[in-house]
Design a protein around this motif. Structure first.
Motif, PDB file in Angstrom:
ATOM      1  N   ILE A   1       0.869  -1.174   0.000  1.00  0.00           N
ATOM      2  CA  ILE A   1       0.000   0.000   0.000  1.00  0.00           C
ATOM      3  C   ILE A   1       0.905   1.222   0.000  1.00  0.00           C
ATOM      4  CG2 ILE A   1      -1.859   1.198   1.199  1.00  0.00           C
ATOM      5  CD1 ILE A   1      -2.449  -1.513   2.604  1.00  0.00           C
ATOM      6  N   TYR A   2       0.800   2.028  -1.038  1.00  0.00           N
ATOM      7  CA  TYR A   2       1.743   3.112  -1.310  1.00  0.00           C
ATOM      8  C   TYR A   2       1.074   4.445  -1.033  1.00  0.00           C
ATOM      9  CZ  TYR A   2       5.707   5.088  -4.025  1.00  0.00           C
ATOM     10  OH  TYR A   2       6.841   5.748  -4.441  1.00  0.00           O
ATOM     11  N   LEU A   3       1.497   5.106   0.055  1.00  0.00           N
ATOM     12  CA  LEU A   3       0.910   6.369   0.465  1.00  0.00           C
ATOM     13  C   LEU A   3       1.653   7.537  -0.181  1.00  0.00           C
ATOM     14  CD1 LEU A   3      -0.973   8.051   2.348  1.00  0.00           C
ATOM     15  CD2 LEU A   3       0.841   7.894   4.078  1.00  0.00           C
TER      16      LEU A   3
ATOM     17  N   GLY B   1      -7.754   9.432 -13.902  1.00  0.00           N
ATOM     18  CA  GLY B   1      -7.331   8.143 -14.426  1.00  0.00           C
ATOM     19  C   GLY B   1      -8.210   6.996 -13.956  1.00  0.00           C
ATOM     20  N   ASN B   2      -8.994   7.226 -12.892  1.00  0.00           N
ATOM     21  CA  ASN B   2      -9.955   6.233 -12.395  1.00  0.00           C
ATOM     22  C   ASN B   2      -9.301   4.885 -12.146  1.00  0.00           C
ATOM     23  OD1 ASN B   2     -12.510   5.461 -11.531  1.00  0.00           O
ATOM     24  ND2 ASN B   2     -13.112   4.721 -13.554  1.00  0.00           N
ATOM     25  N   ASP B   3      -8.154   4.914 -11.512  1.00  0.00           N
ATOM     26  CA  ASP B   3      -7.397   3.710 -11.203  1.00  0.00           C
ATOM     27  C   ASP B   3      -8.152   2.895 -10.150  1.00  0.00           C
ATOM     28  OD1 ASP B   3      -5.603   1.788 -10.335  1.00  0.00           O
ATOM     29  OD2 ASP B   3      -3.878   3.119 -10.449  1.00  0.00           O
ATOM     30  N   ALA B   4      -8.388   1.631 -10.454  1.00  0.00           N
ATOM     31  CA  ALA B   4      -9.123   0.778  -9.516  1.00  0.00           C
ATOM     32  C   ALA B   4      -8.361   0.579  -8.214  1.00  0.00           C
ATOM     33  CB  ALA B   4      -9.395  -0.575 -10.166  1.00  0.00           C
ATOM     34  N   GLY B   5      -7.028   0.742  -8.254  1.00  0.00           N
ATOM     35  CA  GLY B   5      -6.223   0.566  -7.057  1.00  0.00           C
ATOM     36  C   GLY B   5      -5.965   1.851  -6.309  1.00  0.00           C
ATOM     37  N   LEU B   6      -6.680   2.934  -6.661  1.00  0.00           N
ATOM     38  CA  LEU B   6      -6.467   4.233  -6.042  1.00  0.00           C
ATOM     39  C   LEU B   6      -7.543   4.515  -4.994  1.00  0.00           C
ATOM     40  CD1 LEU B   6      -5.076   7.057  -5.938  1.00  0.00           C
ATOM     41  CD2 LEU B   6      -6.706   7.773  -7.703  1.00  0.00           C
ATOM     42  N   TYR B   7      -7.099   4.924  -3.814  1.00  0.00           N
ATOM     43  CA  TYR B   7      -8.002   5.314  -2.741  1.00  0.00           C
ATOM     44  C   TYR B   7      -7.619   6.727  -2.303  1.00  0.00           C
ATOM     45  CZ  TYR B   7      -8.670   0.262  -2.577  1.00  0.00           C
ATOM     46  OH  TYR B   7      -8.920  -1.037  -2.912  1.00  0.00           O
TER      47      TYR B   7
ATOM     48  N   GLU C   1      -9.801   6.691  10.584  1.00  0.00           N
ATOM     49  CA  GLU C   1     -10.917   5.760  10.389  1.00  0.00           C
ATOM     50  C   GLU C   1     -11.116   5.438   8.917  1.00  0.00           C
ATOM     51  OE1 GLU C   1     -12.545   4.109  12.580  1.00  0.00           O
ATOM     52  OE2 GLU C   1     -11.628   5.079  14.331  1.00  0.00           O
ATOM     53  N   HIS C   2     -10.959   6.449   8.062  1.00  0.00           N
ATOM     54  CA  HIS C   2     -11.083   6.229   6.621  1.00  0.00           C
ATOM     55  C   HIS C   2      -9.977   5.299   6.145  1.00  0.00           C
ATOM     56  CE1 HIS C   2     -11.772   8.205   2.387  1.00  0.00           C
ATOM     57  NE2 HIS C   2     -12.037   6.907   2.413  1.00  0.00           N
ATOM     58  N   LEU C   3      -8.761   5.512   6.640  1.00  0.00           N
ATOM     59  CA  LEU C   3      -7.641   4.645   6.275  1.00  0.00           C
ATOM     60  C   LEU C   3      -7.916   3.201   6.670  1.00  0.00           C
ATOM     61  CD1 LEU C   3      -4.732   4.064   5.389  1.00  0.00           C
ATOM     62  CD2 LEU C   3      -3.964   4.869   7.626  1.00  0.00           C
ATOM     63  N   LEU C   4      -8.443   2.993   7.854  1.00  0.00           N
ATOM     64  CA  LEU C   4      -8.740   1.636   8.315  1.00  0.00           C
ATOM     65  C   LEU C   4      -9.825   0.990   7.462  1.00  0.00           C
ATOM     66  CD1 LEU C   4      -8.657   2.237  12.176  1.00  0.00           C
ATOM     67  CD2 LEU C   4      -6.902   1.164  10.759  1.00  0.00           C
ATOM     68  N   SER C   5     -10.806   1.776   7.025  1.00  0.00           N
ATOM     69  CA  SER C   5     -11.865   1.226   6.173  1.00  0.00           C
ATOM     70  C   SER C   5     -11.304   0.840   4.805  1.00  0.00           C
ATOM     71  CB  SER C   5     -13.013   2.227   6.022  1.00  0.00           C
ATOM     72  OG  SER C   5     -12.626   3.349   5.244  1.00  0.00           O
ATOM     73  N   VAL C   6     -10.346   1.620   4.314  1.00  0.00           N
ATOM     74  CA  VAL C   6      -9.700   1.278   3.040  1.00  0.00           C
ATOM     75  C   VAL C   6      -8.915  -0.025   3.184  1.00  0.00           C
ATOM     76  CG1 VAL C   6      -7.852   1.957   1.452  1.00  0.00           C
ATOM     77  CG2 VAL C   6      -9.599   3.613   2.113  1.00  0.00           C
ATOM     78  N   LEU C   7      -8.180  -0.161   4.293  1.00  0.00           N
ATOM     79  CA  LEU C   7      -7.428  -1.385   4.521  1.00  0.00           C
ATOM     80  C   LEU C   7      -8.358  -2.591   4.557  1.00  0.00           C
ATOM     81  CD1 LEU C   7      -4.784  -2.841   5.195  1.00  0.00           C
ATOM     82  CD2 LEU C   7      -5.226  -2.353   7.610  1.00  0.00           C
ATOM     83  N   LEU C   8      -9.515  -2.444   5.170  1.00  0.00           N
ATOM     84  CA  LEU C   8     -10.489  -3.535   5.221  1.00  0.00           C
ATOM     85  C   LEU C   8     -10.932  -3.931   3.816  1.00  0.00           C
ATOM     86  CD1 LEU C   8     -12.265  -5.420   6.865  1.00  0.00           C
ATOM     87  CD2 LEU C   8     -13.958  -3.584   7.012  1.00  0.00           C
ATOM     88  N   LYS C   9     -11.170  -2.945   2.945  1.00  0.00           N
ATOM     89  CA  LYS C   9     -11.557  -3.235   1.558  1.00  0.00           C
ATOM     90  C   LYS C   9     -10.457  -4.003   0.840  1.00  0.00           C
ATOM     91  CE  LYS C   9     -14.467   0.891   1.020  1.00  0.00           C
ATOM     92  NZ  LYS C   9     -14.608   2.199   0.325  1.00  0.00           N
ATOM     93  N   ILE C  10      -9.215  -3.591   1.064  1.00  0.00           N
ATOM     94  CA  ILE C  10      -8.083  -4.254   0.419  1.00  0.00           C
ATOM     95  C   ILE C  10      -7.975  -5.690   0.900  1.00  0.00           C
ATOM     96  CG2 ILE C  10      -5.554  -4.308   0.327  1.00  0.00           C
ATOM     97  CD1 ILE C  10      -5.617  -1.242   0.317  1.00  0.00           C
ATOM     98  N   GLN C  11      -8.107  -5.905   2.197  1.00  0.00           N
ATOM     99  CA  GLN C  11      -7.968  -7.249   2.741  1.00  0.00           C
ATOM    100  C   GLN C  11      -9.135  -8.144   2.329  1.00  0.00           C
ATOM    101  OE1 GLN C  11      -7.363  -6.247   6.923  1.00  0.00           O
ATOM    102  NE2 GLN C  11      -5.160  -6.523   6.703  1.00  0.00           N
ATOM    103  N   CYS C  12     -10.330  -7.583   2.268  1.00  0.00           N
ATOM    104  CA  CYS C  12     -11.472  -8.366   1.801  1.00  0.00           C
ATOM    105  C   CYS C  12     -11.301  -8.719   0.327  1.00  0.00           C
ATOM    106  CB  CYS C  12     -12.767  -7.588   2.007  1.00  0.00           C
ATOM    107  SG  CYS C  12     -13.299  -7.477   3.730  1.00  0.00           S
ATOM    108  N   GLY C  13     -10.727  -7.818  -0.428  1.00  0.00           N
ATOM    109  CA  GLY C  13     -10.479  -8.085  -1.842  1.00  0.00           C
ATOM    110  C   GLY C  13      -9.478  -9.195  -2.053  1.00  0.00           C
TER     111      GLY C  13
END
Length: 200
Positions: A6-8, A157-163, A176-188
């Motif tokens: 995950i690249y910040l 660019g509408n990159d599917a891997g961009l949050y 909290e937003h960061l944690l929700s993004v991590l959850l999406k990544i892990q569920c994926g």
């Protein structure tokens, strides 16, 4: 199952270091490591728990193949230890405080990575940069214009891997937003919210 890089990224003044400091323990609870960067300036190492080295030490580490990623920016050299590859292979997610200029090269090495773009209100960002006192007003306006163009291009660019994370408000909200993004990544990746098993 391999972990995901995950690249910040985000402009100077967006609050990347503050976000990582605030989220560190909660990310660790969710199986995500924050990388300790190697930087050729000890003063910056204090601010973000990085390892400060001399330019000569950095060059030696680079020659030894100690880095999975490395780049230069603003007269400094940055390195990401190669042990992140071991963490990823072991199934751990790894969060890197990266460089926008090095994004393309990082994607070549880690094509499945996720990108976190930290943004902040234009006026607020200007105030933060002015308060730092590191640049002239003209340089700050140039920086803000470049940032606006880069952000617009990334989103368009509408990159599917961009949050996109907006850090204009309370830091805890961004965490909290960061944690929700991590959850999406892990569920994926087929991980349940608790980090184990599969998602139905």
């Amino acid at each position: 199952m391999a972990g995901r890089l995950i690249y910040l990224i985000g402009p100077s003044g967006s609050g990347k270091d503050s976000l990582l400091d605030a989220a560190r323990s909660r990310l660790a609870e969710r199986g995500c490591r924050i990388v300790r960067r190697v930087i050729t300036r000890s003063a910056e190492a204090v601010g973000e728990a990085a390892q400060g080295v001399s330019p000569e030490q950095f060059a030696a580490l680079l020659a030894q193949g100690a880095f999975a990623l490395s780049w230069q920016a603003n007269g400094l050299s940055y390195g990401i230890p190669r042990e992140i590859d071991d963490w990823l292979a072991a199934g751990e997610d790894v969060l890197v405080n990266g460089s926008r200029a090095h994004l393309a090269q990082t994607r070549e090495r880690y094509p499945g990575m996720g990108v976190l773009l930290l943004t902040v209100d234009h006026t607020l960002l200007r105030q933060r940069l002015i308060a730092r006192g590191r640049e002239s007003l003209e340089d700050i306006e140039d920086r803000l214009a470049r940032n606006a163009r880069f952000t617009a291009q990334m989103i368009a660019g509408n990159d599917a891997g961009l949050y996109v994370l907006d850090n204009s408000g309370a830091l805890e909200d961004t965490v909290e937003h960061l944690l929700s993004v991590l959850l999406k990544i892990q569920c994926g990746r087929g991980l349940a919210p608790d980090g184990g098993g599969t998602v139905a």
